[in-house]
Design a protein around this motif. Structure first.
Motif, PDB file in Angstrom:
ATOM      1  N   ILE A  50       0.918  -1.123  -0.112  1.00 59.07           N
ATOM      2  CA  ILE A  50       0.193  -0.200  -0.437  1.00 59.07           C
ATOM      3  C   ILE A  50       0.863   1.279  -0.103  1.00 59.07           C
ATOM      4  N   LYS A  51       1.396   1.125   0.602  1.00 67.50           N
ATOM      5  CA  LYS A  51       2.738   2.511   0.911  1.00 67.50           C
ATOM      6  C   LYS A  51       3.374   2.674  -0.615  1.00 67.50           C
ATOM      7  N   ALA A  52       4.403   1.294  -0.889  1.00 68.26           N
ATOM      8  CA  ALA A  52       4.155   2.002  -2.795  1.00 68.26           C
ATOM      9  C   ALA A  52       3.648   1.928  -3.631  1.00 68.26           C
ATOM     10  N   ASP A  53       2.381   1.838  -2.963  1.00 70.89           N
ATOM     11  CA  ASP A  53       1.275   2.608  -4.775  1.00 70.89           C
ATOM     12  C   ASP A  53       1.363   3.821  -3.966  1.00 70.89           C
ATOM     13  N   LEU A  54       1.057   4.576  -2.644  1.00 70.17           N
ATOM     14  CA  LEU A  54       0.777   6.381  -3.015  1.00 70.17           C
ATOM     15  C   LEU A  54       2.198   6.412  -3.183  1.00 70.17           C
ATOM     16  N   LEU A  55       3.427   6.158  -2.788  1.00 72.20           N
ATOM     17  CA  LEU A  55       4.488   6.894  -2.850  1.00 72.20           C
ATOM     18  C   LEU A  55       4.590   6.886  -4.282  1.00 72.20           C
ATOM     19  N   THR A  56       4.104   5.740  -5.026  1.00 71.40           N
ATOM     20  CA  THR A  56       4.284   6.354  -7.047  1.00 71.40           C
ATOM     21  C   THR A  56       2.728   7.118  -7.077  1.00 71.40           C
ATOM     22  N   SER A  57       1.909   7.243  -5.971  1.00 66.69           N
ATOM     23  CA  SER A  57       0.933   7.862  -6.309  1.00 66.69           C
ATOM     24  C   SER A  57       1.664   9.449  -6.287  1.00 66.69           C
ATOM     25  N   LYS A  58       2.224   9.466  -5.208  1.00 67.59           N
ATOM     26  CA  LYS A  58       2.653  11.106  -4.597  1.00 67.59           C
ATOM     27  C   LYS A  58       3.388  11.715  -6.078  1.00 67.59           C
ATOM     28  N   ALA A  59       4.896  10.403  -5.825  1.00 71.37           N
ATOM     29  CA  ALA A  59       5.383  11.198  -7.584  1.00 71.37           C
ATOM     30  C   ALA A  59       4.738  11.362  -8.519  1.00 71.37           C
ATOM     31  N   MET A  60       4.191  11.337  -9.390  1.00 78.11           N
ATOM     32  CA  MET A  60       3.518  11.027  -9.723  1.00 78.11           C
ATOM     33  C   MET A  60       2.411  12.155 -10.564  1.00 78.11           C
TER      34      MET A  60
END
Length: 70
Positions: A50-60
């Motif tokens: 979940i954290k990895a997905d959130l970080l990817t979303s924040k980076a986008m």
């Protein structure tokens, strides 16, 4: 795959992080979307995923906010 790796690197370089509250909110959102109890979602999806997905979303979001279109 390359885009995901690039976004993960951006998240790392920009020191992006996902709080425990954000992770729990994402669990709740997934549970509501699929009509599944949050505890069941937590059993199926690791917090690190979940954290990895959130970080990817924040980076986008960061990339979009800083994109210069001519």
């Amino acid at each position: 795959v390359k885009a995901r790796l690039a976004l993960e690197k951006i998240a790392d370089l920009e020191n992006l992080d996902a709080s425990e509250d954000e992770i729990n909110e994402e669990y709740a959102r997934i549970g509501a979307t699929y009509n599944v109890e949050v505890d069941e979602v937590k059993k199926m999806i690791a917090a690190e995923d979940i954290k990895a997905d959130l970080l990817t979303s924040k980076a986008m979001t960061l990339v979009k906010a800083n994109a210069k279109i001519n």
